[in-house]
Design an enzyme around this catalytic site. Structure first.
Site, mmCIF file in Angstrom:
data_model
loop_
_atom_site.group_PDB
_atom_site.id
_atom_site.type_symbol
_atom_site.label_atom_id
_atom_site.label_comp_id
_atom_site.label_asym_id
_atom_site.label_seq_id
_atom_site.Cartn_x
_atom_site.Cartn_y
_atom_site.Cartn_z
ATOM 1 C CB THR A 126 7.749 -6.751 -40.085
ATOM 2 O OG1 THR A 126 6.991 -6.265 -38.898
ATOM 3 C CG2 THR A 126 7.742 -8.158 -40.288
ATOM 4 C CD GLU A 128 4.307 -7.941 -34.887
ATOM 5 O OE1 GLU A 128 4.108 -9.243 -34.340
ATOM 6 O OE2 GLU A 128 4.319 -6.945 -34.301
ATOM 7 C CE1 TYR A 150 2.644 -9.539 -41.566
ATOM 8 C CE2 TYR A 150 4.002 -9.129 -39.737
ATOM 9 C CZ TYR A 150 3.687 -8.801 -40.964
ATOM 10 O OH TYR A 150 4.263 -7.763 -41.614
ATOM 11 C CE LYS A 154 5.761 -9.215 -43.973
ATOM 12 N NZ LYS A 154 6.070 -8.543 -45.129
HETATM 13 O O1 F7E Z 1 -1.712 -3.640 -33.607
HETATM 14 C C1 F7E Z 1 -3.201 -3.654 -30.192
HETATM 15 C C2 F7E Z 1 -2.698 -5.068 -30.645
HETATM 16 O O2 F7E Z 1 -2.743 -4.293 -35.825
HETATM 17 C C3 F7E Z 1 -0.915 -2.973 -32.756
HETATM 18 C C4 F7E Z 1 1.260 -4.175 -39.234
HETATM 19 O O3 F7E Z 1 1.719 -3.377 -40.047
HETATM 20 O O4 F7E Z 1 2.726 -3.513 -37.612
HETATM 21 C C5 F7E Z 1 1.704 -3.686 -37.808
HETATM 22 O O5 F7E Z 1 1.374 -4.756 -36.875
HETATM 23 C C6 F7E Z 1 -1.239 -3.167 -31.424
HETATM 24 C C7 F7E Z 1 -0.987 -4.498 -30.966
HETATM 25 O O6 F7E Z 1 -0.262 -3.681 -35.664
HETATM 26 C C8 F7E Z 1 -6.595 -3.460 -31.107
HETATM 27 O O7 F7E Z 1 -2.845 -5.941 -29.701
HETATM 28 C C9 F7E Z 1 -5.457 -3.035 -29.273
HETATM 29 O O8 F7E Z 1 -0.341 -4.534 -29.737
HETATM 30 O O9 F7E Z 1 -2.204 -1.749 -35.323
HETATM 31 P P1 F7E Z 1 -1.928 -3.312 -35.274
HETATM 32 P P2 F7E Z 1 0.752 -4.580 -35.403
HETATM 33 O O10 F7E Z 1 0.375 -5.879 -34.834
HETATM 34 O O11 F7E Z 1 1.861 -3.879 -34.562
HETATM 35 C C10 F7E Z 1 4.057 -4.326 -38.102
HETATM 36 C C11 F7E Z 1 5.355 -3.788 -37.985
HETATM 37 C C12 F7E Z 1 3.691 -5.261 -38.944
HETATM 38 O O12 F7E Z 1 4.577 -5.567 -39.800
HETATM 39 C C13 F7E Z 1 2.294 -5.618 -39.414
HETATM 40 O O13 F7E Z 1 2.152 -5.906 -40.891
HETATM 41 O O14 F7E Z 1 -2.440 -2.685 -30.810
HETATM 42 N N1 F7E Z 1 -4.644 -3.486 -30.256
HETATM 43 N N2 F7E Z 1 -6.608 -3.028 -29.722
HETATM 44 C C14 F7E Z 1 -5.429 -3.667 -31.400
HETATM 45 N N3 F7E Z 1 -4.769 -3.923 -32.517
HETATM 46 C C15 F7E Z 1 -5.800 -3.849 -33.816
HETATM 47 N N4 F7E Z 1 -5.666 -4.115 -34.916
HETATM 48 N N5 F7E Z 1 -7.137 -3.573 -33.371
HETATM 49 C C16 F7E Z 1 -7.613 -3.399 -31.975
HETATM 50 O O15 F7E Z 1 -8.981 -3.228 -31.786
#
Ligand code: F7E
Length: 323
Positions: A126, A128, A150, A154
């Site tokens: 990923t 990440e 996480y 990974k």
């Molecule tokens: O957050 C911001 C948060 O949880 C994206 C997974 O598939 O992609 C994914 O991880 C961004 C971050 O995805 C909220 O702070 C703001 O900056 O949708 P996300 P992620 O963390 O990028 C990677 C490639 C993976 O490998 C992972 O498994 O959005 N954000 N407000 C928020 N995020 C969430 N979840 N909820 C909010 O309310």
């Protein structure tokens, strides 16, 4: 008669697992999907696959169960897509995240060694891993700097996959996939939270969405395009790792702009509330990937642009809620 290729997919009920199964069925594979036992079945993404694939019970925290899945499917290709994949949650359950997301990959690799037949192994790495990006856009040679339990888990899975490739001459590949989304994304991830929230607001079912940091930027692609890249990596003669991305990054604010535009709202300020509960202890500010190696060696390119991705997700949620 030619025998069909067999694939074993962990995390079958997730977004990627279900899209990959769709692709492999189209390619005439026999597909086996590993799911965890639970009293309530979680087949929202895979109900359409019932009768077309074989569901097996297994768990990445139980190596014997993985060995039995291998024995019962005798696969040519194994795709390890299961994980505790929610970054935000990994601060609440760091040990469980490390166990499933990190050591889970090791258990599958050990089960494959024990099983003894030569097969191909795909590990879901990923973006990440890049966390606080030391090079933008990131490519295969960019140093890693994970920023969450996480990401660290990974990183272990990524390196153990590579180490087993070098130690035991296994066909192991890692796909370093940047964010990829679809109509099947879980509701806790920001893209689906927004598409679902916008759909509810447009239908008068809600008056706001609560979000955390709106300034982080992600390189968002469409999951069905990305599972094709996974498959292509497994068709190479030699195992290697690839970055899969679009090369473009957009902020959460820009995602909101496009999502609200889809329902005719140009100023979304009154509909979005910032809530500290959704902020992370350490944030990944920006992720953007360089997919030129995948383009050159796999002939892979993203097919779906950002606006199409967002509007597909919003439309799908509107239709779902209307039903
Ligand atoms: O957050 C911001 C948060 O949880 C994206 C997974 O598939 O992609 C994914 O991880 C961004 C971050 O995805 C909220 O702070 C703001 O900056 O949708 P996300 P992620 O963390 O990028 C990677 C490639 C993976 O490998 C992972 O498994 O959005 N954000 N407000 C928020 N995020 C969430 N979840 N909820 C909010 O309310």
């Amino acid at each position: 008669m030619k025998t069909k290729k067999r694939a074993l997919i962990t995390g079958i009920n997730g977004m990627d697992g279900s899209h990959l199964a769709d692709l492999l069925i189209e390619k005439d594979y026999e597909v086996f999907g590993v799911e965890r036992r639970s009293s309530v079945k979680n087949r929202k993404n895979t109900s359409h696959l019932e009768g077309k694939i074989t569901f097996l019970t297994g768990d990445l925290t139980d190596q014997n169960s993985l060995f039995r899945c291998l024995k019962n499917s005798n696969p040519h290709e194994v795709y390890n897509l299961a994980a505790q994949s929610f970054v935000g949650e990994s601060w609440n359950t760091p040990e469980q995240t490390s166990d499933v997301t990190g050591l889970g990959a090791l258990r599958m690799l050990e089960a494959i060694r024990e099983y003894g037949r030569r097969l191909k192994f795909y590990q879901a790495s990923t973006s990440e891993l890049y966390g606080r990006m030391v090079e933008n856009p990131a490519k295969e040679t960019t140093p890693f700097y994970p920023r969450s339990p996480y990401g660290v888990a990974k990183l272990y899975a990524h390196w153990i996959t590579k180490n087993y490739r070098e130690s035991y001459d296994m066909f192991n590949v890692s796909g370093i996939l940047f964010n990829h989304e679809s109509e099947r994304r879980g509701l806790e991830f920001v893209t689906r939270k927004i598409s679902n929230g916008v759909a509810k607001i447009s239908l008068g079912l809600s008056d706001h969405i609560s979000l955390g940091n709106l300034d982080s930027k992600r390189d968002w692609g469409y999951a069905p395009d990305y599972v094709e890249a996974m498959w292509l990596m497994m068709q190479q003669d030699n195992p290697d790792d690839f970055v899969i991305a679009t090369g473009e990054a957009y902020s959460i604010r820009e995602f909101l702009d496009v999502a609200f535009e889809c329902v005719g709202i140009n100023n979304w300020n009154q509909y979005v509330r910032q809530d500290p509960r959704f902020m992370r202890p350490a944030e990944v500010d920006v992720l953007r990937g360089d997919y030129s190696k995948a383009k050159k060696e796999l002939g892979w390119e993203p097919r779906t642009d950002f606006k199409t991705l967002v509007s597909n997700m919003v439309k799908s949620d509107i239709n779902f809620l209307k039903e």
